[in-house]
Design an enzyme around this catalytic site. Structure first.
Site, PDB file in Angstrom:
ATOM      1  N   THR A  40       0.837  -1.202   0.000  1.00 26.66           N
ATOM      2  CA  THR A  40       0.000   0.000   0.000  1.00 26.66           C
ATOM      3  C   THR A  40       0.874   1.255   0.000  1.00 26.66           C
ATOM      4  O   THR A  40       0.602   2.224  -0.719  1.00 26.66           O
ATOM      5  CB  THR A  40      -0.909   0.015   1.254  1.00 26.66           C
ATOM      6  OG1 THR A  40      -1.695  -1.168   1.229  1.00 26.66           O
ATOM      7  CG2 THR A  40      -1.802   1.226   1.301  1.00 26.66           C
ATOM      8  N   HIS A  43       2.210   1.881  -3.393  1.00 27.67           N
ATOM      9  CA  HIS A  43       1.185   2.495  -4.262  1.00 27.67           C
ATOM     10  C   HIS A  43       1.084   3.998  -3.980  1.00 27.67           C
ATOM     11  O   HIS A  43       0.969   4.807  -4.896  1.00 27.67           O
ATOM     12  CB  HIS A  43      -0.193   1.865  -4.033  1.00 27.67           C
ATOM     13  CG  HIS A  43      -0.310   0.460  -4.533  1.00 27.67           C
ATOM     14  ND1 HIS A  43      -0.162   0.129  -5.852  1.00 27.67           N
ATOM     15  CD2 HIS A  43      -0.569  -0.694  -3.892  1.00 27.67           C
ATOM     16  CE1 HIS A  43      -0.310  -1.177  -5.990  1.00 27.67           C
ATOM     17  NE2 HIS A  43      -0.553  -1.705  -4.813  1.00 27.67           N
ATOM     18  N   CYS A  99     -20.737  -3.530  12.595  1.00 28.99           N
ATOM     19  CA  CYS A  99     -20.060  -3.059  13.808  1.00 28.99           C
ATOM     20  C   CYS A  99     -20.913  -3.379  15.031  1.00 28.99           C
ATOM     21  O   CYS A  99     -20.415  -3.894  16.039  1.00 28.99           O
ATOM     22  CB  CYS A  99     -19.807  -1.560  13.731  1.00 28.99           C
ATOM     23  SG  CYS A  99     -18.352  -1.119  12.761  1.00 28.99           S
ATOM     24  N   LEU A 264      -4.709  -9.224  -3.785  1.00 27.80           N
ATOM     25  CA  LEU A 264      -5.588  -8.285  -4.501  1.00 27.80           C
ATOM     26  C   LEU A 264      -5.161  -8.175  -5.962  1.00 27.80           C
ATOM     27  O   LEU A 264      -4.035  -7.766  -6.248  1.00 27.80           O
ATOM     28  CB  LEU A 264      -5.511  -6.905  -3.847  1.00 27.80           C
ATOM     29  CG  LEU A 264      -6.329  -6.742  -2.569  1.00 27.80           C
ATOM     30  CD1 LEU A 264      -5.885  -5.509  -1.800  1.00 27.80           C
ATOM     31  CD2 LEU A 264      -7.813  -6.651  -2.895  1.00 27.80           C
TER      32      LEU A 264
HETATM   33  P1  NAD Z   1       3.759  -8.937  -2.342  1.00 24.29           P
HETATM   34  O1  NAD Z   1       3.367  -8.194  -3.540  1.00 24.29           O
HETATM   35  O2  NAD Z   1       5.047  -8.624  -1.657  1.00 24.29           O
HETATM   36  O3  NAD Z   1       3.760 -10.509  -2.674  1.00 24.29           O
HETATM   37  C1  NAD Z   1       3.078 -11.087  -3.729  1.00 24.29           C
HETATM   38  C2  NAD Z   1       3.957 -12.202  -4.270  1.00 24.29           C
HETATM   39  O4  NAD Z   1       3.246 -12.907  -5.277  1.00 24.29           O
HETATM   40  C3  NAD Z   1       5.253 -11.684  -4.916  1.00 24.29           C
HETATM   41  O5  NAD Z   1       6.374 -12.251  -4.261  1.00 24.29           O
HETATM   42  C4  NAD Z   1       5.124 -12.132  -6.360  1.00 24.29           C
HETATM   43  O6  NAD Z   1       6.379 -12.533  -6.913  1.00 24.29           O
HETATM   44  C5  NAD Z   1       4.197 -13.335  -6.215  1.00 24.29           C
HETATM   45  N1  NAD Z   1       3.557 -13.730  -7.489  1.00 24.29           N
HETATM   46  C6  NAD Z   1       3.224 -12.951  -8.556  1.00 24.29           C
HETATM   47  N2  NAD Z   1       2.691 -13.712  -9.531  1.00 24.29           N
HETATM   48  C7  NAD Z   1       2.648 -14.988  -9.069  1.00 24.29           C
HETATM   49  C8  NAD Z   1       2.212 -16.219  -9.610  1.00 24.29           C
HETATM   50  N3  NAD Z   1       1.683 -16.303 -10.832  1.00 24.29           N
HETATM   51  N4  NAD Z   1       2.317 -17.320  -8.846  1.00 24.29           N
HETATM   52  C9  NAD Z   1       2.853 -17.264  -7.610  1.00 24.29           C
HETATM   53  N5  NAD Z   1       3.296 -16.120  -7.042  1.00 24.29           N
HETATM   54  C10 NAD Z   1       3.204 -15.005  -7.772  1.00 24.29           C
HETATM   55  O7  NAD Z   1       2.568  -8.798  -1.323  1.00 24.29           O
HETATM   56  P2  NAD Z   1       2.345  -9.109   0.250  1.00 24.29           P
HETATM   57  O8  NAD Z   1       2.605  -7.890   1.024  1.00 24.29           O
HETATM   58  O9  NAD Z   1       2.994 -10.377   0.664  1.00 24.29           O
HETATM   59  O10 NAD Z   1       0.762  -9.301   0.169  1.00 24.29           O
HETATM   60  C11 NAD Z   1       0.223 -10.415  -0.522  1.00 24.29           C
HETATM   61  C12 NAD Z   1      -1.010 -10.034  -1.315  1.00 24.29           C
HETATM   62  O11 NAD Z   1      -2.066  -9.691  -0.418  1.00 24.29           O
HETATM   63  C13 NAD Z   1      -0.859  -8.837  -2.244  1.00 24.29           C
HETATM   64  O12 NAD Z   1      -1.646  -9.077  -3.411  1.00 24.29           O
HETATM   65  C14 NAD Z   1      -1.478  -7.703  -1.446  1.00 24.29           C
HETATM   66  O13 NAD Z   1      -1.988  -6.681  -2.285  1.00 24.29           O
HETATM   67  C15 NAD Z   1      -2.579  -8.408  -0.745  1.00 24.29           C
HETATM   68  N6  NAD Z   1      -3.026  -7.833   0.528  1.00 24.29           N
HETATM   69  C16 NAD Z   1      -4.329  -7.979   0.811  1.00 24.29           C
HETATM   70  C17 NAD Z   1      -4.813  -7.548   2.028  1.00 24.29           C
HETATM   71  C18 NAD Z   1      -6.243  -7.764   2.357  1.00 24.29           C
HETATM   72  O14 NAD Z   1      -6.678  -7.279   3.392  1.00 24.29           O
HETATM   73  N7  NAD Z   1      -6.976  -8.505   1.534  1.00 24.29           N
HETATM   74  C19 NAD Z   1      -3.950  -6.951   2.958  1.00 24.29           C
HETATM   75  C20 NAD Z   1      -2.599  -6.838   2.637  1.00 24.29           C
HETATM   76  C21 NAD Z   1      -2.144  -7.296   1.423  1.00 24.29           C
HETATM   77 ZN    ZN Z   2     -19.136   0.134  10.875  1.00 20.17          ZN
END
Ligand code: NAD
Ligand code: ZN
Length: 345
Positions: A40, A43, A99, A264
């Site tokens: 985040t 971004h 909530c 995401l």
């Molecule tokens: P990150 O971007 O560091 O890790 C994502 C990993 O996925 C990278 O190492 C990348 O090389 C790998 N990847 C890309 N394509 C791939 C494929 N085809 N097969 C296997 N691996 C692949 O992110 P992070 O901080 O570890 O977070 C993980 C994910 O969760 C991200 O997508 C992030 O946006 C999401 N996220 C979601 C929430 C939520 O509340 N839902 C919160 C935090 C992060």
């Molecule tokens: Zn609320």
């Protein structure tokens, strides 16, 4: 005080001297000791379409932190000065249906620390007392700074029972690696982790994966054969956001398999619905952390498991003083890293 601020609606950040925030009624002021960088923040730094749509500069960014309470506002009773704390970065309304039902992680009015209000990449941060998580006095500050993403990993990994199950984790970013450690701790049978980065696959291996593989060069069926898995994965933890990883996961789940989706994606994408239906696969979206069940689970697991504490430490690959924040952003931009920590002391 110092604060890392998005000063204008454009790429970049500035480390500025700004006035210290003071706690209003029901709020707590925290001296920040360590912070973690997350996607985040990248971004926000790069100022993509998502960032431009949610942030109104000037804004101090950052939401992963550990620190010490230095002041409390009126009406704060359960947090006191000197306590070592982290904070839940999702601030909820308290009045919507979810909530009021105690399902605060499903609040329809959630706002984000370091996105919609001044965050933790600063010497001091102020948050609502209800968002404060008090740690044991002896918790390592670095582990404290991991609680937000460790919470994402815990929320996802504990979404379905995993003891004795075969688990596929797609994506070995910091959260995928932490989920690997939790899954090992909880007692899965086989844990297979995929990522496109060999560096990150090594981190997953160190955190307890039985087998790691790069889907660009190896296929999951081969991994299953190597482990003697005849049927398919029982549990999938999707932590990449990559459509191809989701396709590979759905193609190797056992009938009745369960998938928790944290990653995401950039854009909407198609999936093989007939496989989901005929294999009766459950797919569950995961957002944030359960308030505060996930936090209790994290603290309890860390308290009792030295191997888990060690595995979490191994996720941290970069430790930098706050002044060197540009190097920290360079590291997460390169992907050649695990968790990157800034030291504000
Ligand atoms: P990150 O971007 O560091 O890790 C994502 C990993 O996925 C990278 O190492 C990348 O090389 C790998 N990847 C890309 N394509 C791939 C494929 N085809 N097969 C296997 N691996 C692949 O992110 P992070 O901080 O570890 O977070 C993980 C994910 O969760 C991200 O997508 C992030 O946006 C999401 N996220 C979601 C929430 C939520 O509340 N839902 C919160 C935090 C992060
Ligand atoms: Zn609320």
């Amino acid at each position: 005080m110092r604060a890392l601020v998005k000063t204008s609606a454009a790429a970049g950040l500035e480390l500025l001297e700004v006035p210290e925030p003071e706690p209003g009624p029901g709020e707590v002021k925290i001296r920040v000791l360590r912070t973690g960088l997350c996607g985040t923040d990248l971004h926000l730094f790069e100022w993509d379409d998502w960032a431009a749509s949610v942030v109104r500069p000037p804004m101090t960014i950052g939401h992963e932190f550990f620190g010490e309470v230095v002041a409390t506002g009126a009406d704060v009773t359960h947090v006191r000065e000197g306590q070592r704390v982290s904070g839940e970065g999702h601030i909820v309304c308290g009045t919507c249906r979810n909530c009021r039902a105690g399902r605060r992680h499903l609040c329809i009015h959630t706002i984000g620390l370091g996105v919609n209000r001044d965050g933790a990449f600063a010497d001091y941060v102020v948050i609502p007392a209800g968002n404060v998580w008090v740690h044991p006095d002896d918790l390592d500050p670095e582990l404290g700074a991991l609680f937000d993403p460790f919470g994402n990993a815990t929320h996802t990994a504990l979404s379905f029972p995993i003891a004795g199950e075969d688990v596929l984790i797609t994506g070995a970013g910091p959260i995928g690696v932490m989920a690997t450690a939790i899954t090992r701790h909880v007692g899965a049978r086989y844990i297979v982790v995929t990522d496109l980065s060999e560096f990150r696959l090594e981190l997953a291996k160190a955190a307890g994966a039985d087998l790691v593989l790069n889907p660009a060069t190896h296929d999951l069926r081969g991994a299953m054969a190597e482990l003697g898995m005849k049927e398919g994965f029982d549990i999938g933890l999707e932590m990449s956001g990559a459509p191809s990883a989701v396709a590979e996961m759905l193609a190797t789940m056992n009938h009745g398999g369960r998938v928790a989706m944290l990653g995401l994606p950039h854009d909407p994408y198609p999936i093989d619905w007939s496989r989901v239906i005929t294999h009766m696969i459950t797919i569950k979206g995961i957002y944030g952390r359960e308030m505060f069940d996930t936090w209790y689970a994290m603290s309890a697991m860390l308290q009792t498991s030295a191997p888990l504490r060690e595995a979490l430490h191994s996720v941290v690959t970069h430790r930098l003083p706050a002044e060197r924040w540009p190097e920290a952003f360079e590291a997460i931009g390169s992907g050649h890293c695990g968790k990157v920590i800034l030291d504000w002391t």
